[in-house]
Design a protein around this motif. Structure first.
Motif, PDB file in Angstrom:
ATOM      1  N   MET A 174       5.501 -12.260  -1.729  1.00 38.71           N
ATOM      2  CA  MET A 174       5.997 -10.888  -1.780  1.00 38.71           C
ATOM      3  C   MET A 174       5.039  -9.944  -1.071  1.00 38.71           C
ATOM      4  O   MET A 174       5.458  -9.022  -0.356  1.00 38.71           O
ATOM      5  CB  MET A 174       6.208 -10.443  -3.228  1.00 38.71           C
ATOM      6  N   THR A 178       5.900  -7.881   2.291  1.00 35.47           N
ATOM      7  CA  THR A 178       5.677  -6.438   2.319  1.00 35.47           C
ATOM      8  C   THR A 178       5.032  -6.015   3.633  1.00 35.47           C
ATOM      9  O   THR A 178       5.453  -5.041   4.276  1.00 35.47           O
ATOM     10  CB  THR A 178       4.776  -6.019   1.134  1.00 35.47           C
ATOM     11  N   LEU A 220       7.189   3.802  -1.345  1.00 33.40           N
ATOM     12  CA  LEU A 220       8.066   3.492  -2.482  1.00 33.40           C
ATOM     13  C   LEU A 220       9.526   3.458  -2.058  1.00 33.40           C
ATOM     14  O   LEU A 220      10.296   2.594  -2.484  1.00 33.40           O
ATOM     15  CB  LEU A 220       7.863   4.524  -3.593  1.00 33.40           C
ATOM     16  N   PHE A 223      10.377   0.281  -0.089  1.00 38.52           N
ATOM     17  CA  PHE A 223      10.469  -0.925  -0.910  1.00 38.52           C
ATOM     18  C   PHE A 223      11.295  -0.698  -2.178  1.00 38.52           C
ATOM     19  O   PHE A 223      11.106  -1.379  -3.184  1.00 38.52           O
ATOM     20  CB  PHE A 223       9.060  -1.423  -1.250  1.00 38.52           C
ATOM     21  N   SER A 224      12.216   0.270  -2.095  1.00 37.11           N
ATOM     22  CA  SER A 224      13.197   0.519  -3.176  1.00 37.11           C
ATOM     23  C   SER A 224      12.531   0.711  -4.530  1.00 37.11           C
ATOM     24  O   SER A 224      13.008   0.205  -5.557  1.00 37.11           O
ATOM     25  CB  SER A 224      14.203  -0.637  -3.231  1.00 37.11           C
ATOM     26  N   GLY A 225      11.402   1.415  -4.525  1.00 35.88           N
ATOM     27  CA  GLY A 225      10.723   1.722  -5.777  1.00 35.88           C
ATOM     28  C   GLY A 225       9.855   0.616  -6.334  1.00 35.88           C
ATOM     29  O   GLY A 225       9.322   0.750  -7.439  1.00 35.88           O
ATOM     30  N   ASP A 226       9.704  -0.470  -5.596  1.00 43.96           N
ATOM     31  CA  ASP A 226       8.901  -1.606  -6.066  1.00 43.96           C
ATOM     32  C   ASP A 226       7.415  -1.240  -5.976  1.00 43.96           C
ATOM     33  O   ASP A 226       6.832  -1.193  -4.890  1.00 43.96           O
ATOM     34  CB  ASP A 226       9.202  -2.836  -5.208  1.00 43.96           C
ATOM     35  N   LYS A 227       6.799  -1.003  -7.116  1.00 45.18           N
ATOM     36  CA  LYS A 227       5.412  -0.552  -7.138  1.00 45.18           C
ATOM     37  C   LYS A 227       4.432  -1.644  -6.723  1.00 45.18           C
ATOM     38  O   LYS A 227       3.362  -1.344  -6.186  1.00 45.18           O
ATOM     39  CB  LYS A 227       5.062  -0.005  -8.527  1.00 45.18           C
ATOM     40  N   PHE A 228       4.779  -2.913  -6.988  1.00 42.57           N
ATOM     41  CA  PHE A 228       3.885  -3.999  -6.544  1.00 42.57           C
ATOM     42  C   PHE A 228       3.765  -3.992  -5.025  1.00 42.57           C
ATOM     43  O   PHE A 228       2.666  -4.085  -4.471  1.00 42.57           O
ATOM     44  CB  PHE A 228       4.386  -5.364  -7.019  1.00 42.57           C
ATOM     45  N   ARG A 229       4.902  -3.883  -4.346  1.00 43.51           N
ATOM     46  CA  ARG A 229       4.883  -3.880  -2.884  1.00 43.51           C
ATOM     47  C   ARG A 229       4.118  -2.660  -2.351  1.00 43.51           C
ATOM     48  O   ARG A 229       3.276  -2.791  -1.460  1.00 43.51           O
ATOM     49  CB  ARG A 229       6.308  -3.890  -2.342  1.00 43.51           C
TER      50      ARG A 229
END
Length: 364
Positions: A174, A178, A220, A223-229
């Motif tokens: 992932m 990213t 954000l 990556f559609s709000g994906d905080k890890f990415r």
């Protein structure tokens, strides 16, 4: 480089030994070498190398018990020891990062239940899956290169599934995906003179002049709000204000520089090699089993790394066997015959490189 050296060996009538894959170019040269009585020993490192030997040894034992190989899945990874994985990639580099990055962009091909599956370039990280066999390590896996050729090479024509792949700690794919989606794997020329790492990230997001907070918001959104990415970009220092070194003129080279300066494995940390072969077997009774070969080797604190042991030792053993006349083949030589892999595995055991076997029967 290898074909060039191979040509020199043939011309000088000298044997050749390498841990690397036998490419089509090398195979052609090896035919000339065979005519001159030269050995060109390839694929005797870890992967390729020990993986071949353990697989062939396992197949031999299965066939001696009249079992039929129905599937073969093999995975291997060179990783930092679990206590040294506190970064978004869960990975440290022991060789120049460019090779790892290019592998993440590679195509892959394998056989799954009788059908050939092709993975397109740039999508490899998206097909990674949880690796369930050794759950204590929290691993993921994805295919590597062309696995379909091993159905013939390994003599497992009965197999409907043949897959060889790579192991990484969960989260690696992932994080890499990213960086790909951000545009850092592109090699398009850019004038990066005077750019900071933050400037490059903002440029890739469309506006070098945006504020730091705007940049985080853009990440954000990307990556559609994906905080890890999004945090992967931040934690890798790609929003730092340090200036990118002079002479770098594309995102890929910039990323290589960043990873080489921040994620190379220090001398006071250790690594681990994890390899697994899982073979689906049908017995004459019709009963099905899964036969597994697991190899886990840890690096030594203040001593040899696991990678150096598992690549260097088999190469050294092969060199010794060549000098002692234990290898009779000429031309291209791979560790796929029992005359080679049997003695090599025995000598590796003496060096502490030992597999663990297990057999799992169907529960229902």
């Amino acid at each position: 480089m290898h074909p060039f050296i191979a040509e020199l060996c043939v011309d000088a009538r000298r044997n050749m030994l390498t841990a690397s894959y036998a490419t089509d170019a090398l195979k052609k040269i090896a035919k000339r070498g065979a005519q001159k009585g030269i050995m060109m020993v390839n694929e005797v490192g870890l992967d390729p190398g020990i993986d071949h030997m353990l697989a062939m040894n396992l197949f031999e034992d299965i066939k001696q018990n009249n079992g039929t190989v129905e599937s073969f899945e093999s995975f291997c990874g060179g990783l930092p020891a679990p206590q040294f994985t506190n970064n978004p990639l869960r990975y440290k580099f022991t060789w120049f990062p460019r090779g790892v990055l290019l592998n993440a962009l590679s195509e892959a091909k394998y056989l799954k239940e009788g059908k050939v599956v092709n993975v397109e370039s740039g999508t490899l990280m998206q097909v990674a899956q949880q690796f369930e066999v050794l759950p204590g390590f929290n691993l993921e896996c994805y295919p590597n290169r062309d696995s379909t050729i091993y159905k013939e090479a390994y003599g497992i024509g009965s197999a409907h599934t043949v897959l060889r792949g790579t192991l990484r700690y969960k989260g690696f794919s992932m994080a890499m995906d990213t960086l790909i989606k951000l545009g850092l794997f592109k090699s398009d020329k850019m004038d990066l003179s005077g750019y900071s790492w933050a400037d490059l990230t903002k440029e890739l997001l469309g506006n070098r002049s945006m504020s730091h907070q705007e940049c985080k918001s853009k990440l954000l959104a990307l990556f559609s709000g994906d905080k890890f990415r999004a945090s992967t970009v931040v934690k890798l220092g790609l929003l730092d204000n340090d200036t990118i070194p002079a002479g770098i003129d594309n995102p890929m080279d910039a990323l290589v520089e960043k990873l080489a300066s921040s994620l190379m494995m220090p001398e006071d940390e250790t690594d681990v090699i994890i390899m697994n072969h899982s073979v689906g077997v049908r017995l004459p009774s019709g009963k099905c089993e899964t036969h597994r070969s697991n190899l886990v080797v840890y690096g030594e604190e203040g001593g040899w790394s696991a990678m150096s042991k598992t690549v260097g030792l088999p190469v050294g053993i092969a060199a010794e066997m060549m000098m002692n006349g234990e290898i009779k083949e000429r031309g291209l030589v791979l560790p796929l015959t029992k005359e080679i892999y049997k003695p090599m595995l025995k000598k590796l055991e003496l060096e502490g490189i030992v597999e663990r076997r297990e057999v799992e029967s169907e529960d229902f």
